[in-house]
Scaffold this motif. Structure first.
Motif, PDB file in Angstrom:
ATOM      1  N   ALA A 133      37.887  83.791 -47.768  1.00  0.00           N
ATOM      2  CA  ALA A 133      38.110  84.351 -46.430  1.00  0.00           C
ATOM      3  C   ALA A 133      36.785  84.741 -45.782  1.00  0.00           C
ATOM      4  O   ALA A 133      36.609  84.581 -44.558  1.00  0.00           O
ATOM      5  CB  ALA A 133      39.039  85.567 -46.523  1.00  0.00           C
ATOM      6  N   THR A 134      35.834  85.228 -46.591  1.00  0.00           N
ATOM      7  CA  THR A 134      34.510  85.548 -46.056  1.00  0.00           C
ATOM      8  C   THR A 134      33.808  84.296 -45.560  1.00  0.00           C
ATOM      9  O   THR A 134      33.122  84.319 -44.524  1.00  0.00           O
ATOM     10  CB  THR A 134      33.664  86.233 -47.143  1.00  0.00           C
ATOM     11  OG1 THR A 134      34.353  87.398 -47.609  1.00  0.00           O
ATOM     12  CG2 THR A 134      32.303  86.640 -46.604  1.00  0.00           C
ATOM     13  N   TYR A 135      33.975  83.200 -46.283  1.00  0.00           N
ATOM     14  CA  TYR A 135      33.409  81.926 -45.823  1.00  0.00           C
ATOM     15  C   TYR A 135      33.981  81.531 -44.464  1.00  0.00           C
ATOM     16  O   TYR A 135      33.241  81.152 -43.547  1.00  0.00           O
ATOM     17  CB  TYR A 135      33.695  80.838 -46.857  1.00  0.00           C
ATOM     18  CG  TYR A 135      33.564  79.434 -46.310  1.00  0.00           C
ATOM     19  CD1 TYR A 135      32.314  78.865 -46.090  1.00  0.00           C
ATOM     20  CD2 TYR A 135      34.695  78.676 -45.990  1.00  0.00           C
ATOM     21  CE1 TYR A 135      32.185  77.581 -45.569  1.00  0.00           C
ATOM     22  CE2 TYR A 135      34.586  77.401 -45.478  1.00  0.00           C
ATOM     23  CZ  TYR A 135      33.329  76.861 -45.264  1.00  0.00           C
ATOM     24  OH  TYR A 135      33.204  75.596 -44.741  1.00  0.00           O
ATOM     25  N   LEU A 136      35.289  81.639 -44.324  1.00  0.00           N
ATOM     26  CA  LEU A 136      35.918  81.257 -43.056  1.00  0.00           C
ATOM     27  C   LEU A 136      35.450  82.146 -41.911  1.00  0.00           C
ATOM     28  O   LEU A 136      35.165  81.664 -40.805  1.00  0.00           O
ATOM     29  CB  LEU A 136      37.445  81.344 -43.202  1.00  0.00           C
ATOM     30  CG  LEU A 136      38.089  80.360 -44.180  1.00  0.00           C
ATOM     31  CD1 LEU A 136      39.575  80.665 -44.337  1.00  0.00           C
ATOM     32  CD2 LEU A 136      37.898  78.922 -43.723  1.00  0.00           C
ATOM     33  N   LEU A 137      35.341  83.452 -42.173  1.00  0.00           N
ATOM     34  CA  LEU A 137      34.917  84.374 -41.127  1.00  0.00           C
ATOM     35  C   LEU A 137      33.471  84.109 -40.713  1.00  0.00           C
ATOM     36  O   LEU A 137      33.160  84.011 -39.515  1.00  0.00           O
ATOM     37  CB  LEU A 137      35.073  85.816 -41.624  1.00  0.00           C
ATOM     38  CG  LEU A 137      34.511  86.931 -40.735  1.00  0.00           C
ATOM     39  CD1 LEU A 137      35.128  86.893 -39.350  1.00  0.00           C
ATOM     40  CD2 LEU A 137      34.741  88.292 -41.379  1.00  0.00           C
ATOM     41  N   VAL A 144      28.554  76.733 -41.295  1.00  0.00           N
ATOM     42  CA  VAL A 144      28.954  76.506 -42.689  1.00  0.00           C
ATOM     43  C   VAL A 144      27.955  77.094 -43.664  1.00  0.00           C
ATOM     44  O   VAL A 144      28.326  77.710 -44.671  1.00  0.00           O
ATOM     45  CB  VAL A 144      29.141  74.995 -42.943  1.00  0.00           C
ATOM     46  CG1 VAL A 144      29.453  74.728 -44.409  1.00  0.00           C
ATOM     47  CG2 VAL A 144      30.240  74.441 -42.061  1.00  0.00           C
ATOM     48  N   GLY A 145      26.664  76.898 -43.414  1.00  0.00           N
ATOM     49  CA  GLY A 145      25.647  77.384 -44.348  1.00  0.00           C
ATOM     50  C   GLY A 145      25.718  78.885 -44.537  1.00  0.00           C
ATOM     51  O   GLY A 145      25.685  79.391 -45.668  1.00  0.00           O
ATOM     52  N   ALA A 146      25.831  79.604 -43.435  1.00  0.00           N
ATOM     53  CA  ALA A 146      25.948  81.056 -43.526  1.00  0.00           C
ATOM     54  C   ALA A 146      27.243  81.457 -44.222  1.00  0.00           C
ATOM     55  O   ALA A 146      27.279  82.431 -44.995  1.00  0.00           O
ATOM     56  CB  ALA A 146      25.890  81.674 -42.132  1.00  0.00           C
ATOM     57  N   ALA A 150      27.401  83.758 -47.574  1.00  0.00           N
ATOM     58  CA  ALA A 150      28.122  85.038 -47.556  1.00  0.00           C
ATOM     59  C   ALA A 150      29.217  85.069 -48.612  1.00  0.00           C
ATOM     60  O   ALA A 150      29.443  86.101 -49.266  1.00  0.00           O
ATOM     61  CB  ALA A 150      28.712  85.278 -46.167  1.00  0.00           C
ATOM     62  N   ALA A 151      29.924  83.956 -48.801  1.00  0.00           N
ATOM     63  CA  ALA A 151      30.980  83.907 -49.813  1.00  0.00           C
ATOM     64  C   ALA A 151      30.408  84.096 -51.209  1.00  0.00           C
ATOM     65  O   ALA A 151      30.986  84.814 -52.041  1.00  0.00           O
ATOM     66  CB  ALA A 151      31.729  82.580 -49.709  1.00  0.00           C
ATOM     67  N   ALA A 152      29.271  83.461 -51.479  1.00  0.00           N
ATOM     68  CA  ALA A 152      28.648  83.609 -52.794  1.00  0.00           C
ATOM     69  C   ALA A 152      28.189  85.043 -53.029  1.00  0.00           C
ATOM     70  O   ALA A 152      28.317  85.580 -54.136  1.00  0.00           O
ATOM     71  CB  ALA A 152      27.467  82.650 -52.915  1.00  0.00           C
ATOM     72  N   LEU A 153      27.662  85.680 -51.987  1.00  0.00           N
ATOM     73  CA  LEU A 153      27.219  87.066 -52.125  1.00  0.00           C
ATOM     74  C   LEU A 153      28.401  87.999 -52.376  1.00  0.00           C
ATOM     75  O   LEU A 153      28.325  88.913 -53.209  1.00  0.00           O
ATOM     76  CB  LEU A 153      26.465  87.502 -50.867  1.00  0.00           C
ATOM     77  CG  LEU A 153      25.132  86.809 -50.598  1.00  0.00           C
ATOM     78  CD1 LEU A 153      24.559  87.247 -49.259  1.00  0.00           C
ATOM     79  CD2 LEU A 153      24.129  87.073 -51.713  1.00  0.00           C
TER      80      LEU A 153
END
Length: 772
Positions: A133-137, A144-146, A150-153
């Motif tokens: 969900a963080t990736y989508l937001l 996409v890169g950000a 963010a999802a990995a963090l």
């Protein structure tokens, strides 16, 4: 054939490969988020952690065994004796219904997993969903890169790990996913203007309301952003579509949750959303009229609309003020007032202030919970302003509000974690973009755009190239060429000049990338250590490392097992409220108070008993039909979270309801002491006696390893309580109330006068109330 072959271009292949690669990375991030949270199972065992999760586990057991209808109507007579508790109307059912549904699906597939196993692994599973969900937001905000960064963090951030390790079966396990997903759907609707996403947003908000009381953060943050867009002149139909269905449909759905009910429209936490909704309708009407009328007519019409809108707004505000004024807390809950005024709880509601997770955090806790993200967040804020959009302004507002709330209450570091990860992901993605583009430009610039001098790109070359690009534009404007050429050429030139101004020398770019990689490696090492060591140990089983190896303290389960096997089913157990959930779930015995803390008077009664002398405490407990008293003591092994350290909160909470309990009576010159300088009130209190009874027998001195001093009263006997069980490491002590002594006839003194007997009768009648 030629036409069909032309459709497959290198750019489309690159896009397809990028999508597949992104999907693969997202799968790996989900696996990482799940696996980093199962250290507790690997190092210890599959067991429920902490205190509140045991109640959630017990409720889930009841749901899977008896069904949802019995769950909604369940009256639990094992808690808050003799009052009881209506479970279906006093819990947020999202976590329980989610885990119960997962258990039902898994068992429908003939996979024999127990309810406990499903509960243990619910939080790690939803941590993967939260990362996605963080990736989508973040993707909606900066690409996409950000989003991937963010999802990995988020998958590794210690603040989120602390509430989502395997066994942490609490509301936040699913609520953080619901929070991030609701924000994503709001931003998605804001970017697309789709009513479909707006409806999904309301449903996601409904799931958040079912899951956690922190849903009020959403219903206040989104109105703040909508108002910000209106004030800054960024109103659009997309904003209306994103906001209006959420307020109307979301509020109606929230009112269906029994624990919320009419609070969705009657409490101050929700009033901001209604006021902004009214303002949004007025602004929308003004914009609609503006498109329909001439400028002259518009001025007249807008005056009428604004006047009518102000009248309606004033009427609504008057109604809200009347509702708020009728409440002694102005329509706010105690926790909300504690967030708005950090000193409120310590002044008026000590039961809230007594909870450790409601205390303000220290500066080291920020470094512990978000680590290097604290240094990347400012760079992410700057990147969000380049350029500033509706989505990026929302993320900035989310960060600012979460920073404030996390500074008031350490528990809300959990809400800050997603915002910090999103900002850090944006900062890292932007930085990597600049550095890699600089390396690419420096390596290819000699042949293409670099200036044709073979020495790379310098700042002067960039300025010269920009001037050279501006000359044809000036000539074209002088010759009055078509507007189409100017519109096409100027943006292209501006984009090229901006990109070139963001270039760095190749060596500096390589060094910067290396430093970012080292920073990321440090973050990964810290997160793995936090997951494996700091947050993996369950509070029900404690460990200690010493020179002779690892020591395991399993005293809690030892005590609950003794209660379960050696007491009657209907026996009542009194303890401080921290241990109520565990006693009910693990020992299956009735408790007087528990962690729900809904009845302050009942908790104050237990606090008064613990603060009173032995005889007065016996009378209080006997009036509540208590048979056993449980005390947690850490003086022998050095366990700091014992009842002696919590005792002053018992005094404060008890004294808030029963004025004869005064905190200064337990302090010596303002200091809390248990040694020979302790006050007589402290030394004679029930908590002191039950904690230190026979303690001197352990070492001959009675040395308390937590307080680091010898106790003041070492040799004493209990007259109204008897010790029935003490665990191996003395961490849990159980006492039984002695039965009242039988009255012996014929031994009263006959020499007393009638006046003396009448006065004694009066004093006896005055002492009937055990709380005074």
């Amino acid at each position: 054939m030629a036409a069909s072959s032309d459709t497959v271009t290198p750019s489309s292949l690159r896009l397809a490969f990028g999508n597949v690669f992104s999907l693969f990375i997202l799968i790996l991030i989900g696996v990482l988020a799940f696996s980093i949270r199962i250290f507790s199972v690997i190092k210890y065992e599959s067991v429920i952690h902490e205190f509140d999760p045991y109640f959630n586990y017990r409720v889930t057991q009841f749901l899977t065994k008896n069904g949802i209808y019995d769950f909604w109507n369940w009256f639990d007579d094992r808690t808050w004796y003799p009052l009881g508790r209506v479970i279906g109307g006093t819990v947020y059912p999202g976590l329980t219904l989610t885990a119960g549904t997962l258990w039902w699906i898994i068992n429908s597939l003939n996979i024999p997993l127990s309810v406990e196993t499903v509960c243990v692994f619910t939080a790690p599973t939803f941590s993967a969903f939260a990362a996605w969900a963080t990736y989508l937001l973040t993707k909606e905000v900066k690409g996409v890169g950000a989003g991937l960064t963010a999802a990995a963090l988020l998958a590794m951030v210690p603040s989120y790990i602390s509430r989502s390790v395997a066994g942490s079966y609490d509301n936040e396990a699913v609520a953080i996913f619901a929070l991030i997903f609701t924000f994503y759907l709001y931003i998605k609707t804001l970017n697309t203007g789709s009513l479909f996403y707006a409806t999904l947003n309301a449903l996601s908000y409904f799931y958040m309301v079912c899951s956690w009381g922190g849903y009020t953060f959403i219903i206040n943050l989104i109105p703040m952003h909508a108002l910000l867009c209106i004030v800054t002149g960024r109103y659009s139909s997309r904003l209306y579509i994103a906001y209006a269905p959420l307020v109307i449909l979301g509020t109606l759905l929230a009112a269906l949750v029994p624990v919320v009910g009419f609070n969705a429209v009657m409490t101050s936490e929700h009033f901001a959303s209604f006021l902004v909704f009214l303002i949004l309708n007025v602004v929308g009407l003004v914009y609609y009229i503006k498109g329909m009328l001439t400028p002259k007519m518009f001025k007249v019409a807008v005056t009428l609309v604004v006047s009518a809108g102000l009248i309606v707004c004033c009427a609504v505000v008057a109604v809200l003020v009347a509702l708020v004024a009728s409440s002694p807390t102005k329509g706010w809950s105690g926790r909300s007032l504690s967030l708005l005024d950090p000193t409120y709880a310590s002044k008026y509601i000590p039961i809230i202030a007594s909870v450790s997770e409601h205390q303000p955090p220290t500066w080291p806790s920020y470094f512990m919970d978000i680590n290097v993200l604290a240094f990347l967040v400012p760079a992410g804020i700057i990147a969000c302003f380049l350029p500033l959009t509706d989505a990026s302004s929302f993320v900035i507002l989310y960060l600012v509000t979460s920073v404030y709330f996390s500074g008031v209450m350490v528990r809300l570091m959990l809400v800050l974690a997603p915002a910090a990860c999103i900002m850090s992901g944006i900062a890292l993605s932007s930085a990597f973009g600049v550095f890699t583009r600089s390396i690419k430009f420096a390596s290819t610039g000699k042949q293409a755009d670099a200036g044709d001098n073979g020495d790379g790109v310098t700042q002067n070359d960039v300025v010269k190239s920009d001037r050279n690009e501006e000359l044809p534009k000036e000539k074209a404007s002088r010759k009055k060429k078509k507007e189409k050429e100017n519109v096409e050429k100027v943006p292209i030139a501006n984009k090229k000049s901006e990109k070139r101004l963001l270039m760095l020398p190749m060596e500096a770019s390589f060094v910067a990338i290396l430093l970012l990689v080292l920073l990321g490696a440090f973050y990964v090492v810290h997160c793995v250590w936090a997951a494996a060591e700091a947050y993996s140990a369950p509070s029900i089983v404690l460990t200690s490392q010493s020179h002779d190896g690892l020591h395991v303290f399993d005293d809690f389960r030892e005590a609950y097992a003794w209660l379960s096997h050696n007491t009657d089913v209907d026996d009542k157990v009194a303890s401080w409220w921290d241990y109520g959930y565990q006693t009910t779930a693990m020992a299956n015995r009735t408790v007087i108070v528990d962690n729900n803390t809904w009845n302050n008077t009942h908790i104050a009664t237990v606090g008064t008993a613990m603060s009173s002398p032995e005889k007065a405490a016996w009378e209080i407990f006997n009036s509540l039909d208590v048979k056993y008293v449980l005390v947690v003591f850490g003086g022998l092994v050095g366990y700091p979270s014992d009842d002696i350290n919590k005792f002053l909160w018992m005094v404060r909470i008890g004294g808030g309801v029963f004025p004869h309990i005064k905190e200064p009576d337990y302090l010596r010159d303002g200091q809390y002491r248990i040694d020979s300088m302790a006050t007589p009130t402290m030394l004679n209190s029930l908590m002191y006696k039950l904690s230190y009874y026979r303690f001197v027998e352990t070492d001959g001195k009675g040395y308390d390893r937590v307080r680091r001093t010898e106790i003041g009263k070492k040799h004493f006997k209990l007259t109204h309580f008897e010790e029935v069980f003490t665990t191996h490491h003395w961490m849990v002590r159980l006492y039984k109330l002695k039965p009242p002594k039988n009255r012996i006839r014929g031994k009263t003194k006959k020499s007393k006068s009638k006046a003396t007997s009448s006065s004694s009768r009066r004093s006896a009648t005055q002492k009937k109330n055990p709380w005074q």
